[in-house]
Design a protein around this motif. Structure first.
Motif, PDB file in Angstrom:
ATOM      1  N   ALA A  28     -11.700   4.637 -41.109  1.00  0.00           N
ATOM      2  CA  ALA A  28     -13.056   4.290 -40.694  1.00  0.00           C
ATOM      3  C   ALA A  28     -13.220   2.783 -40.602  1.00  0.00           C
ATOM      4  CB  ALA A  28     -14.069   4.891 -41.668  1.00  0.00           C
ATOM      5  N   THR A  32     -14.200   0.678 -37.231  1.00  0.00           N
ATOM      6  CA  THR A  32     -15.341  -0.242 -37.252  1.00  0.00           C
ATOM      7  C   THR A  32     -14.916  -1.640 -36.825  1.00  0.00           C
ATOM      8  OG1 THR A  32     -16.435   1.017 -38.995  1.00  0.00           O
ATOM      9  CG2 THR A  32     -17.099  -1.279 -38.721  1.00  0.00           C
ATOM     10  N   ALA A 170     -17.414   4.681 -35.965  1.00  0.00           N
ATOM     11  CA  ALA A 170     -16.457   5.194 -36.952  1.00  0.00           C
ATOM     12  C   ALA A 170     -16.823   6.574 -37.465  1.00  0.00           C
ATOM     13  CB  ALA A 170     -16.341   4.224 -38.120  1.00  0.00           C
TER      14      ALA A 170
END
Length: 700
Positions: A28, A32, A170
């Protein structure tokens, strides 16, 4: 809305794997970081090597020309599947996949967004904007979506029902949601992909078939706050105009037609481009509402800014200049088709131009610094105009706007080139156009009334406002589809690849000397960009209408295409018996993925045995045209696309048609309820037409 994929998200929630160290996994944090880095400067910088595909047309100029050459004319024969994944869709898939640093975003029908690990095909998350299924009939051309935009950590999708959604890149969680539709009493939809220029999300809308006023709006990418809105046609002249461009446009419309009651049209439902150096954005505008200028502006007039490419200030939305390609559009000749910005040498002079191949069959080269006309030449057969004069106005032929006689419009409203993106290769100097022809006859309808159901008037029972009758005599033209390589400097064809059907996919061209395109008959093909020689092809289980993208990860080049037959032509007809659901395919050299099983369509049998009164066939035909035609096609004559042809229904379906149609039994599949729109007796007449037509064509 958001559906996390447990196996994927459980493994990435707290991980901090770098892309360089673990190309097969995505955390994630890494997603991002990658998408947060996408901004105006990054999209411009990506042009140097085009390792990512960060915006709809690859770059702001919308060239769809990749500088990657790892896959080239010498080795493309080794291209093979890396992975494929389902999109849970049986309607049209028109999106160009967006790929940034190993993460892919692609939309399917109903505006559902899918996020994948671009290298492995692992599903990361899915975002469903929850478009109401009973909203489907408010759009002309399937419940499709052409893709997303990414910018500073967010994914933006404009849903079919007119909302702009911002999603965390994400996690797939919604960041904000804005209603873009200013009048919910009218049938607005959105099918296009947003673009983000200088921190503003740009999106237009669709609906001119129904009667709406077109506009494009800019929203702040961080907050969703509206920044500006520009209308493409003037509003009610008894009220103040929004700006000087609307005041000037009103002088080109006849108020006797009260165009503002039908909205005027001009919807900006697809193409945009941006020149950072000139600080100008360009947008293509749509057809008039109703289509027939004889009805919306009886005394004539150019009807600005229909069927035009318009330059706007991206900061303020202020009108700068325009070129109208079809003045007084009368034939649904939208200019919403793909716009490409290029720098060309023309007659020894360096020119900054836009390149355009709209529905009307002429290829345009226009100076993008001031919108001055340079040239326009036919790229397919055209019968409504012989050419363009030095001022950039078409030289129309007699009869093309007849109020009395039917006119076989060539190109037809399906377009010589529709929304399927074209591409420009500066190495070959060629533009690669998905060209086509779909026969259609139009005839002035003197009985048209706004928002009124008139049996025989196409789709008028579902709110269409066209002002024409169709195919009152049989068309004589032959349908065709081909990939056309076009020289924009010399305005001539260089080569073509012929197909068995219209409605083939968008194109991609590369520095490896290739052109990629999917086809209506269910193939994905690579050609030599210079010669047109076919170098590679593979079956993909369904007709292809979307355009591919290509990208690089850890030094490896990939090519991705989203597959799923549909769109306005694809709803009614098809060119393959393969009926695979929506799917995304990614290819690489010496790929080891296994191709999914190709699903064959069940053999179609004409419906038989349903009792009917032969005297009901004529009235039933008129009701069928006004309620069913542009989704289901002609019973037993069209072969059915992603929507069934009713001539191949079961006898049980037709025997129970009244109950099914008047109760909303098929709403979840996108079919409207006809409660309050048809009576049981009218349904009986429609059934008579369907069964009678099936009986008539059976011996043939």
């Amino acid at each position: 809305m958001r559906t996390a994929i447990p196996a994927a998200m459980a493994g990435i929630a707290g991980a901090a794997l770098s892309f360089a160290a673990a190309a097969q996994e995505l955390s994630a944090d890494a997603i991002t970081q990658a998408i947060s880095a996408v901004n105006t400067e990054a999209i411009i910088a990506n042009k140097e090597a085009t390792r990512n595909w960060p915006t709809h047309g690859l770059d702001y100029e919308e060239t769809r020309h990749s500088k990657l050459d790892g896959i080239n004319t010498e080795n493309v024969s080794k291209l093979a599947l890396a992975w494929s994944a389902g999109l849970d869709s049986r309607r049209g898939v028109e999106a160009t996949p967006i790929v940034v640093d190993g993460v892919m975003y692609v939309t399917a029908s109903w505006s559902i967004v899918h996020a994948f690990n671009a290298v492995t095909g692992e599903k990361l998350w899915e975002y469903d904007p929850e478009v109401p299924k009973d909203y489907a009939y408010k759009g002309c051309c399937d419940v499709i979506n052409r893709g997303v935009a990414v910018y500073e950590g967010k994914v933006f999708v404009a849903s079919y029902d007119g909302f702009l959604h911002a999603i965390d890149a994400a996690t797939g969680a919604q960041a904000w949601k804005i209603d873009t539709i200013e009048n919910r009493e009218m049938s607005y939809t959105i099918t296009g992909a947003p673009r983000v220029y200088k921190g503003k999300v740009m999106i237009g809308n669709a609906g001119a078939e129904y009667g709406v006023r077109g506009y494009i709006t800019a929203y702040d990418a961080t907050s969703g706050e509206q920044q500006w809105r520009w209308y493409s046609v003037p509003g009610d002249p008894s009220k103040p105009f929004e700006d000087d461009s609307m005041k000037a446009a009103a002088e080109t419309w006849d108020p006797a037609g009260k165009w503002w009651e039908a909205g005027g049209g001009g919807t900006m439902w697809d193409s945009m481009a941006f020149d950072p150096e000139l600080d100008l954005m360009y947008v293509g505008t749509g057809n008039g509402s109703p289509w027939n200028r004889n009805l919306r502006s009886p005394a004539g007039g150019d009807n600005l800014y229909l069927a035009s490419v318009v330059a706007l200030n991206p900061d303020t939305g202020e009108y700068v200049c325009h070129h109208q390609e079809t003045p007084g559009d009368n034939w649904d000749y939208t200019s919403t088709q793909h716009i490409i910005l290029a720098d060309l040498e023309i007659e020894g002079e360096a020119r900054k131009v836009w390149l355009h191949a709209p529905k009307n069959g002429f290829f345009y080269v226009v100076d993008r610094t001031n919108c001055d006309f340079i040239s326009a030449e036919k790229f397919v057969e055209v019968n409504w105009a012989t050419g363009y004069d030095e001022e950039g106005r078409p030289i129309e032929v007699d009869g093309a706007r007849s109020r009395t006689e039917p006119w076989e419009t060539i190109p037809s409203a399906y377009g010589a080139h529709n929304w399927h993106p074209m591409s420009f290769n500066p190495q070959t100097g060629l533009v690669y156009i998905p060209a086509q022809g779909v026969p259609l006859v139009q005839q002035h309808n003197p009985d048209w009334q706004l928002n009124t159901h008139v049996p025989g008037a196409a789709m008028s029972n579902l709110g269409w406002n066209l002002g024409y009758l169709f195919n009152t005599v049989a068309p004589t033209a032959t349908p065709f589809g081909h990939l056309l390589a076009w020289d924009p400097v010399n305005q001539k064809e260089v080569w073509r690849a012929n197909y068995v059907s219209p409605w083939n996919g968008g194109t991609l061209t590369t520095a490896g000397g290739l052109v990629f395109q999917g086809t209506a008959d269910g193939r994905f093909v690579a050609y030599d960009a210079k010669s047109g020689e076919m170098l590679w092809q593979t079956p993909v289980g369904s007709g292809v209408v979307a355009a591919p993208s290509t990208w690089e990860k850890d030094g490896v080049q990939y090519v991705t295409v989203a597959v799923g037959w549909g769109g306005v032509y694809g709803q009614m007809q098809r060119a393959t018996e393969k009926t695979g659901p929506g799917r995304v395919y990614t290819f690489m050299l010496d790929g080891k993925g296994e191709m999914p099983e190709m699903v064959e369509r069940e053999p179609a049998t004409l419906v038989a045995g349903v009792p009917y009164n032969p005297e009901d066939i004529g009235p039933g035909a008129a009701l069928y045209v006004s309620s069913c035609l542009f989704c289901h096609g002609v019973p037993g004559v069209n072969n059915g696309g992603n929507i069934p042809n009713l001539g191949f229904s079961s006898a049980d379906t037709l025997n129970n048609a009244a109950e099914l149609l008047l109760t909303g039994a098929f709403v979840e599949g996108g079919m409207p309820t006809f409660e309050g729109k048809l009576t049981e007796d009218e349904v009986k007449k429609i059934v008579a037409f369907i069964q009678g037509t099936a009986d008539a064509v059976r011996p043939k």
